[in-house]
Scaffold this motif. Structure first.
Motif, short mmCIF file in Angstrom:
data_model
loop_
_atom_site.label_atom_id
_atom_site.label_comp_id
_atom_site.label_asym_id
_atom_site.label_seq_id
_atom_site.Cartn_x
_atom_site.Cartn_y
_atom_site.Cartn_z
N ARG A 65 0.80 -1.22 0.00
CA ARG A 65 0.00 0.00 0.00
C ARG A 65 0.84 1.28 0.00
O ARG A 65 0.30 2.37 -0.15
N VAL A 66 2.15 1.16 0.20
CA VAL A 66 3.02 2.33 0.20
C VAL A 66 3.16 2.84 -1.23
O VAL A 66 3.52 2.08 -2.13
N ARG A 67 2.87 4.11 -1.43
CA ARG A 67 2.89 4.69 -2.77
C ARG A 67 4.21 5.42 -3.00
O ARG A 67 4.79 5.98 -2.09
N SER A 68 4.63 5.45 -4.27
CA SER A 68 5.87 6.15 -4.59
C SER A 68 5.61 7.55 -5.11
O SER A 68 6.49 8.40 -5.11
N SER A 69 4.41 7.80 -5.59
CA SER A 69 4.07 9.16 -6.04
C SER A 69 2.60 9.42 -5.75
O SER A 69 1.82 8.50 -5.53
N GLY A 70 2.24 10.69 -5.75
CA GLY A 70 0.86 11.06 -5.46
C GLY A 70 0.53 10.97 -3.98
O GLY A 70 -0.63 10.83 -3.61
N CYS A 109 6.56 14.35 -11.29
CA CYS A 109 7.24 13.07 -11.48
C CYS A 109 7.88 12.96 -12.86
O CYS A 109 7.53 12.09 -13.65
N ALA A 110 8.81 13.84 -13.17
CA ALA A 110 9.49 13.85 -14.46
C ALA A 110 10.34 12.58 -14.60
O ALA A 110 11.39 12.47 -13.99
N ARG A 111 9.87 11.66 -15.38
CA ARG A 111 10.53 10.37 -15.51
C ARG A 111 11.87 10.46 -16.25
O ARG A 111 12.68 9.55 -16.16
N ASN A 112 12.08 11.54 -16.99
CA ASN A 112 13.32 11.67 -17.75
C ASN A 112 14.46 12.25 -16.93
O ASN A 112 15.58 12.36 -17.42
N LEU A 113 14.21 12.61 -15.69
CA LEU A 113 15.25 13.16 -14.81
C LEU A 113 15.62 12.15 -13.73
O LEU A 113 14.77 11.38 -13.28
N PRO A 114 16.89 12.17 -13.29
CA PRO A 114 17.30 11.24 -12.22
C PRO A 114 16.47 11.41 -10.96
O PRO A 114 16.27 12.53 -10.49
N GLY A 115 15.97 10.33 -10.42
CA GLY A 115 15.20 10.36 -9.19
C GLY A 115 13.75 10.77 -9.37
O GLY A 115 13.00 10.84 -8.40
N ALA A 143 13.89 21.84 -9.48
CA ALA A 143 13.18 20.62 -9.11
C ALA A 143 12.96 20.61 -7.61
O ALA A 143 13.82 21.02 -6.83
N ILE A 144 11.78 20.15 -7.23
CA ILE A 144 11.42 20.04 -5.81
C ILE A 144 11.20 18.57 -5.50
O ILE A 144 10.42 17.89 -6.17
N LEU A 145 11.91 18.10 -4.48
CA LEU A 145 11.79 16.72 -4.04
C LEU A 145 11.06 16.73 -2.70
O LEU A 145 11.48 17.42 -1.77
N VAL A 146 10.00 15.96 -2.59
CA VAL A 146 9.25 15.85 -1.34
C VAL A 146 9.60 14.49 -0.73
O VAL A 146 9.26 13.46 -1.29
N HIS A 147 10.32 14.52 0.38
CA HIS A 147 10.80 13.30 1.01
C HIS A 147 9.97 12.97 2.25
O HIS A 147 9.72 13.83 3.09
N GLY A 148 9.59 11.71 2.38
CA GLY A 148 8.98 11.22 3.59
C GLY A 148 10.06 11.05 4.65
O GLY A 148 11.12 10.48 4.38
N CYS A 149 9.82 11.56 5.83
CA CYS A 149 10.83 11.55 6.90
C CYS A 149 11.28 10.12 7.24
O CYS A 149 12.47 9.86 7.39
#
Length: 158
Positions: free
Chosen positions: A37-42, A63-69, A81-87
């Motif tokens: 159930r853990v999602r990677s995006s959205g 979620c730009a798939r053509n960029l690293p990460g 680019a903005i990265l939203v990280h789960g703590c």
């Protein structure tokens, strides 16, 4: 609808081995269902950040798939680019980033691998001329503070 993906089941089963000294509080099936159930995006934090950026009147790609990460929010014209990280998942030094009491060695390795991957992706993005901003899940609560941080990063006047 549940999808059966043999490769993922095999990966989950191989990763979920727990040594005799560390017992999981869930059965293998329960743990598998939780991890499925853990999602990677959205995710909720991502949608909050996207909503703030949208209300600022900035056009972005998600979620730009053509960029690293695959950064969560990409402003192509500014090359930002903005990265939203789960703590928890990325090992942030806050209350939400603490390791659980069970299976600590697994989670410690998992967070270390995620942090290594994050730094590799950040280095690759910077080498391509992108500017990065990392927003931690624990920063989402203070919406006004987050909005000010976004204004500064995007060099816009409030």
């Amino acid at each position: 609808m549940k999808r059966y993906i043999p490769e993922m089941v095999a990966l989950t089963e191989s990763l979920s081995y727990i040594g005799p000294s560390e017992m999981d509080t869930f059965s293998r099936g329960q743990r598998s269902e939780i991890m499925r159930r853990v999602r990677s995006s959205g995710t909720h934090p991502e949608t909050i950040v996207r909503g703030i950026v949208r209300r600022m009147g900035i056009r972005y790609r998600s979620c730009a798939r053509n960029l690293p990460g695959k950064p969560d929010v990409v402003i192509v014209g500014q090359r930002k680019a903005i990265l939203v990280h789960g703590c928890f998942w990325h090992g942030h030094n806050c209350e939400a980033g603490k390791l659980p009491k069970s299976n600590r060695s697994y989670w410690k390795k998992k967070q270390a691998k995620n942090a290594l991957r994050d730094s590799r992706n950040a280095r690759a993005l910077r080498s391509r001329g992108w500017k990065l901003m990392v927003i931690w899940e624990c920063e989402i609560g203070g919406s006004k503070r987050l909005q000010a941080k976004l204004w500064r990063f995007l060099k816009l006047k409030p």
